[in-house]
Write an enzyme that holds these catalytic residues in place. Structure first.
Site, PDB file in Angstrom:
ATOM      1  N   TRP A 240       6.750  22.319 -22.914  1.00 63.33           N
ATOM      2  CA  TRP A 240       6.839  23.788 -22.909  1.00 63.33           C
ATOM      3  C   TRP A 240       5.447  24.397 -22.973  1.00 63.33           C
ATOM      4  O   TRP A 240       5.135  25.356 -22.277  1.00 63.33           O
ATOM      5  CB  TRP A 240       7.712  24.283 -24.061  1.00 63.33           C
ATOM      6  CG  TRP A 240       9.136  23.862 -23.923  1.00 63.33           C
ATOM      7  CD1 TRP A 240       9.852  23.082 -24.789  1.00 63.33           C
ATOM      8  CD2 TRP A 240      10.047  24.174 -22.848  1.00 63.33           C
ATOM      9  NE1 TRP A 240      11.131  22.898 -24.317  1.00 63.33           N
ATOM     10  CE2 TRP A 240      11.274  23.555 -23.144  1.00 63.33           C
ATOM     11  CE3 TRP A 240       9.938  24.924 -21.669  1.00 63.33           C
ATOM     12  CZ2 TRP A 240      12.386  23.651 -22.295  1.00 63.33           C
ATOM     13  CZ3 TRP A 240      11.037  25.020 -20.829  1.00 63.33           C
ATOM     14  CH2 TRP A 240      12.240  24.391 -21.142  1.00 63.33           C
TER      15      TRP A 240
ATOM     16  N   ASP B  89       4.912  30.273 -29.150  1.00 62.42           N
ATOM     17  CA  ASP B  89       6.291  30.075 -28.708  1.00 62.42           C
ATOM     18  C   ASP B  89       7.032  29.473 -29.902  1.00 62.42           C
ATOM     19  O   ASP B  89       6.762  28.345 -30.297  1.00 62.42           O
ATOM     20  CB  ASP B  89       6.286  29.113 -27.507  1.00 62.42           C
ATOM     21  CG  ASP B  89       7.697  28.777 -27.019  1.00 62.42           C
ATOM     22  OD1 ASP B  89       8.676  29.184 -27.665  1.00 62.42           O
ATOM     23  OD2 ASP B  89       7.798  28.093 -25.969  1.00 62.42           O
TER      24      ASP B  89
ATOM     25  N   LYS C  70      18.410  28.724 -29.644  1.00 60.90           N
ATOM     26  CA  LYS C  70      18.269  27.598 -30.569  1.00 60.90           C
ATOM     27  C   LYS C  70      18.664  28.005 -31.985  1.00 60.90           C
ATOM     28  O   LYS C  70      19.457  27.343 -32.603  1.00 60.90           O
ATOM     29  CB  LYS C  70      16.836  27.071 -30.557  1.00 60.90           C
ATOM     30  CG  LYS C  70      16.522  26.099 -29.425  1.00 60.90           C
ATOM     31  CD  LYS C  70      16.105  26.728 -28.141  1.00 60.90           C
ATOM     32  CE  LYS C  70      15.969  25.758 -27.000  1.00 60.90           C
ATOM     33  NZ  LYS C  70      14.736  25.889 -26.253  1.00 60.90           N
TER      34      LYS C  70
HETATM   35  C1  LIG Z   1      14.054  25.934 -25.040  1.00 60.59           C
HETATM   36  C2  LIG Z   1      12.610  26.227 -25.082  1.00 60.59           C
HETATM   37  C3  LIG Z   1      11.977  26.968 -24.066  1.00 60.59           C
HETATM   38  C4  LIG Z   1      12.704  27.457 -22.839  1.00 60.59           C
HETATM   39  O1  LIG Z   1      13.474  28.530 -23.175  1.00 60.59           O
HETATM   40  P1  LIG Z   1      14.278  29.377 -22.059  1.00 60.59           P
HETATM   41  O2  LIG Z   1      14.835  30.474 -22.907  1.00 60.59           O
HETATM   42  O3  LIG Z   1      15.284  28.454 -21.494  1.00 60.59           O
HETATM   43  O4  LIG Z   1      13.312  29.839 -21.060  1.00 60.59           O
HETATM   44  C5  LIG Z   1      10.633  27.253 -24.206  1.00 60.59           C
HETATM   45  N1  LIG Z   1       9.950  26.831 -25.273  1.00 60.59           N
HETATM   46  C6  LIG Z   1      10.517  26.110 -26.266  1.00 60.59           C
HETATM   47  C7  LIG Z   1       9.701  25.680 -27.437  1.00 60.59           C
HETATM   48  C8  LIG Z   1      11.867  25.786 -26.199  1.00 60.59           C
HETATM   49  O5  LIG Z   1      12.444  25.087 -27.176  1.00 60.59           O
END
Ligand SMILES: *Cc1c(COP(=O)(O)O)cnc(C)c1O
Length: 365
Positions: free
Chosen positions: A104, A176, A200
């Site tokens: 990511w 993030d 999540k």
């Molecule tokens: C799941 C995840 C993403 C992607 O998220 P989307 O909402 O599907 O774009 C990005 N960064 C992290 C750390 C994730 O766990």
């Protein structure tokens, strides 16, 4: 837990608290005295304005978000933030620093490079992202528009902590937090911007939450799409267009649950530590399963482990599923298994998983 429900260890979308699902279910046909479902409601109605207002207030309370930060309820997933962050922030020096701790983080960097000079200042790619690399403050560019990190690495099971968090001085730290937000208290004031996909730990897919320091709003690049300018959403209370209304409503219920029956974020963090400890303690003494991450970089939310034998891994995943423990297959880049144990995973689910692993281990040793 309802008897027909499974323990879902998926990395996302993931389990929601039953308390939330039951509440949503009881309000599905008629929310309050509105005579309609939240799904059918105008986002401009007073009932929905109350919901989004409560959701923001509740998030502010849960995370102790200080004055001077705005909360935005957006769409497009965390992945859209990979572009929205540089479009809005990469506009003073046109330079940014990135720490690469997994896929990511790498995707964020690859997207950032489209818009400016994005440097990798540390990476753990050399060992399949199984640790958090040290970030030497002397390596950081004091003129960078921001320093980007991925706080919890969902695929690899590593996490930053207040101790390992890079010290970026006056350079805004962008994180993030998709897979760790609301899992434990964080000092928001250390960050310029935090973003997270909701699926999540906060609610269903379709909602992306951004927490941004006010002074970082209003500097977007010239041809930034209106929808990708933080100013658009900050100025309209996240109602420039139709926000993901139902996802915001569920997020509000998740926050009600967290600060109601769960006793608040501190208590939530304590439970998360207990759950993770159960699993790591077992893995550390197992002679069949090995954890792929060691020491203090271990995530509380995502726990990858392997047997070293892909056929045995596959058998484990299949048998676990038959026992009501689902989505334990690891990401293809790590292999093996991964148990995602977000806030909504009850401790009973982790106990059941450990008992199942013990039985599997004695059958296969
Ligand atoms: C799941 C995840 C993403 C992607 O998220 P989307 O909402 O599907 O774009 C990005 N960064 C992290 C750390 C994730 O766990």
């Amino acid at each position: 837990m309802a008897t027909n429900r499974v323990y879902n260890f998926s990395a996302g979308p993931s389990m929601l608290p039953e308390w939330v699902l039951e509440r949503a279910s009881s309000e599905m046909l008629c929310y309050g005295s509105s005579g309609q479902s939240v799904m059918e409601m105008s986002h401009r109605s007073s009932a929905f304005e109350q919901i989004i207002g409560d959701c923001e207030a509740s998030l502010r309370r849960a995370l102790s978000i200080p004055e001077g930060y705005r909360v935005l309820f957006l769409q497009g997933g965390a992945s859209s933030q990979f572009a929205m962050v540089p479009l809005n922030l990469l506009t003073r020096s046109g330079k940014a620093d990135y720490v690469i701790t997994g896929q990511w983080a790498k995707k964020a960097w690859q997207q950032g490079r489209v818009y400016g000079e994005c440097r990798v200042v540390a990476s753990s790619e050399d060992r399949t992202y199984s640790y958090i690399p040290q970030v030497d403050p002397a390596q950081l560019d004091p003129a960078a528009d921001y320093l980007h990190i991925c706080y919890n690495n969902t695929i690899y099971g590593t996490t930053f902590s207040p101790r390992t968090l890079p010290v970026s001085g006056s350079v805004p730290l962008v994180a993030d937090m998709s897979s760790s937000i609301l899992s434990e208290p964080v000092d928001i004031s250390r960050f310029g911007l935090i973003y997270a996909g909701a699926q999540k730990n906060m609610g269903p897919a379709g909602l992306t939450v951004v927490i941004i320091r006010e002074d970082l709003i209003g500097h977007a690049m010239e041809k930034t799409p209106i929808m990708f300018d933080y100013k658009t959403h900050a100025g309209a209370g996240s109602m420039y267009n139709t926000p993901p209304t139902y996802a915001i409503y569920i997020c509000k219920l998740v926050l009600d649950w967290l600060q109601g029956p769960m006793g608040g974020l501190e208590q939530m963090a304590q439970r998360n530590r207990e759950k993770a400890e159960l699993l790591y303690d077992y893995l550390d003494q197992s002679r069949l399963f090995s954890p792929t991450v060691q020491g203090e970089d271990r995530s509380l939310m995502n726990v990858p482990f392997v047997t070293g034998d892909p056929a045995l891994d596959a058998a484990f995943v299949k048998e676990a599923e038959q026992a009501g423990l689902v989505n334990l297959k690891g990401h293809r880049s790590v292999g093996g298994m991964r148990a995602s144990i977000y806030n909504a995973m009850p401790i009973e689910g982790v106990k059941k998983l450990v008992a199942f692993m013990q039985a599997f281990e004695s059958d296969h040793r």
